[in-house]
Scaffold this active site. Structure first.
Site, PDB file in Angstrom:
ATOM      1  N   ARG A   1     134.107  -5.464 -25.210  1.00 58.77           N
ATOM      2  CA  ARG A   1     132.792  -5.540 -24.583  1.00 58.77           C
ATOM      3  C   ARG A   1     132.135  -4.169 -24.644  1.00 58.77           C
ATOM      4  O   ARG A   1     132.751  -3.157 -24.307  1.00 58.77           O
ATOM      5  CB  ARG A   1     132.923  -5.981 -23.121  1.00 58.77           C
ATOM      6  CG  ARG A   1     131.650  -5.771 -22.307  1.00 58.77           C
ATOM      7  CD  ARG A   1     131.804  -6.315 -20.908  1.00 58.77           C
ATOM      8  NE  ARG A   1     130.982  -5.578 -19.957  1.00 58.77           N
ATOM      9  CZ  ARG A   1     130.845  -5.879 -18.668  1.00 58.77           C
ATOM     10  NH1 ARG A   1     131.493  -6.911 -18.173  1.00 58.77           N
ATOM     11  NH2 ARG A   1     130.081  -5.153 -17.876  1.00 58.77           N
TER      12      ARG A   1
ATOM     13  N   GLU B   1     136.198  -3.356 -21.659  1.00 55.81           N
ATOM     14  CA  GLU B   1     134.857  -2.798 -21.760  1.00 55.81           C
ATOM     15  C   GLU B   1     134.873  -1.285 -21.890  1.00 55.81           C
ATOM     16  O   GLU B   1     135.866  -0.629 -21.576  1.00 55.81           O
ATOM     17  CB  GLU B   1     134.015  -3.227 -20.566  1.00 55.81           C
ATOM     18  CG  GLU B   1     134.495  -2.673 -19.245  1.00 55.81           C
ATOM     19  CD  GLU B   1     133.860  -3.395 -18.068  1.00 55.81           C
ATOM     20  OE1 GLU B   1     133.174  -2.710 -17.276  1.00 55.81           O
ATOM     21  OE2 GLU B   1     134.066  -4.619 -17.921  1.00 55.81           O
TER      22      GLU B   1
ATOM     23  N   ASP C   1     138.294 -11.563 -17.890  1.00 61.84           N
ATOM     24  CA  ASP C   1     137.631 -10.269 -17.763  1.00 61.84           C
ATOM     25  C   ASP C   1     138.667  -9.255 -17.284  1.00 61.84           C
ATOM     26  O   ASP C   1     139.102  -9.287 -16.124  1.00 61.84           O
ATOM     27  CB  ASP C   1     136.481 -10.395 -16.765  1.00 61.84           C
ATOM     28  CG  ASP C   1     135.744  -9.102 -16.504  1.00 61.84           C
ATOM     29  OD1 ASP C   1     136.155  -8.054 -17.049  1.00 61.84           O
ATOM     30  OD2 ASP C   1     134.767  -9.127 -15.731  1.00 61.84           O
TER      31      ASP C   1
ATOM     32  N   TYR D   1     136.373 -19.348 -17.927  1.00 58.75           N
ATOM     33  CA  TYR D   1     136.264 -17.892 -17.859  1.00 58.75           C
ATOM     34  C   TYR D   1     136.721 -17.413 -16.493  1.00 58.75           C
ATOM     35  O   TYR D   1     136.370 -18.017 -15.463  1.00 58.75           O
ATOM     36  CB  TYR D   1     134.819 -17.478 -18.112  1.00 58.75           C
ATOM     37  CG  TYR D   1     134.559 -15.991 -18.105  1.00 58.75           C
ATOM     38  CD1 TYR D   1     135.160 -15.152 -19.029  1.00 58.75           C
ATOM     39  CD2 TYR D   1     133.693 -15.427 -17.169  1.00 58.75           C
ATOM     40  CE1 TYR D   1     134.914 -13.782 -19.025  1.00 58.75           C
ATOM     41  CE2 TYR D   1     133.433 -14.066 -17.164  1.00 58.75           C
ATOM     42  CZ  TYR D   1     134.055 -13.249 -18.094  1.00 58.75           C
ATOM     43  OH  TYR D   1     133.808 -11.898 -18.084  1.00 58.75           O
TER      44      TYR D   1
ATOM     45  N   HIS E   1     138.777  -9.615 -22.401  1.00 56.52           N
ATOM     46  CA  HIS E   1     137.880  -8.594 -22.936  1.00 56.52           C
ATOM     47  C   HIS E   1     138.036  -7.301 -22.153  1.00 56.52           C
ATOM     48  O   HIS E   1     138.321  -7.287 -20.951  1.00 56.52           O
ATOM     49  CB  HIS E   1     136.422  -9.057 -23.007  1.00 56.52           C
ATOM     50  CG  HIS E   1     135.760  -9.373 -21.699  1.00 56.52           C
ATOM     51  ND1 HIS E   1     135.358  -8.411 -20.815  1.00 56.52           N
ATOM     52  CD2 HIS E   1     135.391 -10.564 -21.148  1.00 56.52           C
ATOM     53  CE1 HIS E   1     134.772  -8.978 -19.775  1.00 56.52           C
ATOM     54  NE2 HIS E   1     134.790 -10.281 -19.933  1.00 56.52           N
TER      55      HIS E   1
ATOM     56  N   ASP F   1     138.179  -5.966 -17.237  1.00 56.53           N
ATOM     57  CA  ASP F   1     137.487  -4.713 -16.902  1.00 56.53           C
ATOM     58  C   ASP F   1     137.760  -3.638 -17.966  1.00 56.53           C
ATOM     59  O   ASP F   1     137.600  -3.895 -19.149  1.00 56.53           O
ATOM     60  CB  ASP F   1     137.885  -4.242 -15.502  1.00 56.53           C
ATOM     61  CG  ASP F   1     137.243  -5.066 -14.405  1.00 56.53           C
ATOM     62  OD1 ASP F   1     136.341  -5.861 -14.702  1.00 56.53           O
ATOM     63  OD2 ASP F   1     137.653  -4.933 -13.243  1.00 56.53           O
TER      64      ASP F   1
ATOM     65  N   ASP G   1     131.873  -5.506  -7.223  1.00 54.05           N
ATOM     66  CA  ASP G   1     132.421  -5.436  -8.582  1.00 54.05           C
ATOM     67  C   ASP G   1     132.297  -4.007  -9.114  1.00 54.05           C
ATOM     68  O   ASP G   1     131.472  -3.705  -9.972  1.00 54.05           O
ATOM     69  CB  ASP G   1     131.665  -6.422  -9.482  1.00 54.05           C
ATOM     70  CG  ASP G   1     132.206  -6.465 -10.903  1.00 54.05           C
ATOM     71  OD1 ASP G   1     133.385  -6.084 -11.093  1.00 54.05           O
ATOM     72  OD2 ASP G   1     131.465  -6.880 -11.813  1.00 54.05           O
TER      73      ASP G   1
ATOM     74  N   ASN H   1     126.596 -13.124 -22.520  1.00 58.53           N
ATOM     75  CA  ASN H   1     126.681 -13.416 -21.096  1.00 58.53           C
ATOM     76  C   ASN H   1     125.348 -13.963 -20.593  1.00 58.53           C
ATOM     77  O   ASN H   1     124.333 -13.284 -20.678  1.00 58.53           O
ATOM     78  CB  ASN H   1     127.044 -12.124 -20.355  1.00 58.53           C
ATOM     79  CG  ASN H   1     127.178 -12.301 -18.858  1.00 58.53           C
ATOM     80  OD1 ASN H   1     127.149 -13.408 -18.345  1.00 58.53           O
ATOM     81  ND2 ASN H   1     127.334 -11.189 -18.154  1.00 58.53           N
TER      82      ASN H   1
ATOM     83  N   CYS I   1     128.795  -3.653 -12.386  1.00 56.53           N
ATOM     84  CA  CYS I   1     128.347  -4.900 -12.996  1.00 56.53           C
ATOM     85  C   CYS I   1     127.480  -4.562 -14.198  1.00 56.53           C
ATOM     86  O   CYS I   1     126.656  -3.642 -14.155  1.00 56.53           O
ATOM     87  CB  CYS I   1     127.551  -5.708 -11.980  1.00 56.53           C
ATOM     88  SG  CYS I   1     126.637  -7.091 -12.696  1.00 56.53           S
TER      89      CYS I   1
ATOM     90  N   GLU J   1     126.987  -6.968 -23.986  1.00 58.38           N
ATOM     91  CA  GLU J   1     126.519  -7.168 -22.617  1.00 58.38           C
ATOM     92  C   GLU J   1     125.067  -6.752 -22.456  1.00 58.38           C
ATOM     93  O   GLU J   1     124.584  -5.806 -23.082  1.00 58.38           O
ATOM     94  CB  GLU J   1     127.412  -6.372 -21.663  1.00 58.38           C
ATOM     95  CG  GLU J   1     127.006  -6.426 -20.196  1.00 58.38           C
ATOM     96  CD  GLU J   1     127.047  -7.821 -19.582  1.00 58.38           C
ATOM     97  OE1 GLU J   1     126.396  -8.735 -20.113  1.00 58.38           O
ATOM     98  OE2 GLU J   1     127.705  -7.973 -18.524  1.00 58.38           O
TER      99      GLU J   1
END
Length: 297
Positions: free
Chosen positions: A161, A118, A89, A48, A116, A91, A62, A213, A126, A191
């Site tokens: 996500r 989101e 990831d 990942y 992914h 974002d 983040d 996660n 985060c 998430e």
């Protein structure tokens, strides 16, 4: 030696096959290419690339400050050295739907098996912190539609996500997930699930693979791989585990070095030179160089 011996297409096909098979795929987050090599050697199912880790490695929080080129560059470094599929990831897709489309194609070119996207608004947070704000579901649907249409390899996995559980509640997160699947998402990342009951409800509500996660110090109860598998979870990520372990060791080592003036007392806690060279396949490089140039280290 040098580069992975499998093609990006082959790793994508392997990831698809793993998602279709019974059992849980375990993907630790690689802080760097060396970590990816160690993940593969340890027998995990994939690697990942965590946005939080890429941010932290650059000395940034983040909160959506990293760029597509930075994430894709780290992804390419990692896919170069491992035969495992790599999930990234991405974002919020680094912009509007057209940017999300480009993100998918750039990550395809970097060798990733999937990514992914989101449903947070920018600046994102985060997933286990307070203060998250979500985009309207129809905006996320447009992003996913663009991402799915943009991919050239049908085996590239587009995962949606949703951060809605901690903001709007579990029912809303399930409603969003269903809309994202209808838009073409191959997998859903739920998430900040609070515990087994929430995961069980979520799993029963969708008919695509489910990613959970297991990050430390967050909202989610840390469940074993066996417990997650029993709940029907298809993929688990451990995004920041290796970075936290490494940075914890760095902090301890710096304190000891400052206090004692030598690292001699830390040697039994270090990866040895021999172990490092084994991970790097040093002997294979030396043998190759000797075979073509007569060089002996």
């Amino acid at each position: 030696m040098l580069h992975t011996t499998t093609t990006a297409a082959g790793r994508r096909a392997a990831f698809r096959a793993g998602l279709a098979a019974p059992g849980l795929l375990r993907l630790p987050g690689a802080p760097n290419p060396l970590g990816a090599r160690m993940i593969e050697t340890a027998g995990f199912d994939g690697v990942y690339v965590s946005g939080a880790v890429v941010s932290a490695d650059l000395g940034l929080p983040d909160i959506g400050l990293t760029t597509l080129s930075e994430v894709a560059g780290r992804t390419e470094q990692i896919t170069r050295v491992t035969d495992l599929p790599v999930l990234v990831d991405a974002d919020t897709g680094f912009g509007e739907p057209l940017s999300a489309a480009r993100t998918v194609q750039v990550l395809e070119d970097s060798g990733a098996a999937g990514c992914h996207l989101e449903d947070q608004q920018n600046p994102k947070r985060c997933g286990h912190l307070a203060g998250k704000a979500l985009r309207p579901p129809e905006d996320m649907v447009r992003t996913l539609t663009a991402a799915v249409r943009a991919r050239r390899d049908p085996d590239f996995v587009v995962c949606a996500r949703t951060d809605a559980a901690a903001v709007e509640g579990l029912d809303a997160s399930i409603d969003r997930a269903r809309a994202y699947v209808d838009a073409g998402a191959d997998m859903v990342f739920a998430e900040a699930m609070a515990g087994p009951a929430d995961i069980e409800r979520f799993r029963a509500a969708i008919d695509v693979p489910l990613l959970i996660n297991m990050t430390e110090f967050g909202r989610s109860e840390l469940l074993t791989a066996t417990a997650l598998s029993d709940l029907g979870v298809d993929v688990v990520i451990y995004p920041v585990t290796l970075l936290r372990l490494a940075m914890g060791a760095v902090a301890d080592g710096l304190r000891a070095l400052a206090d004692e003036g030598t690292q001699a007392g830390l040697l039994d806690r270090m990866q040895t030179r021999e172990q490092l060279y084994d991970v790097l396949d040093y002997d294979a490089y030396a043998a190759f160089d000797e075979s073509v140039a007569g060089f002996r280290p």
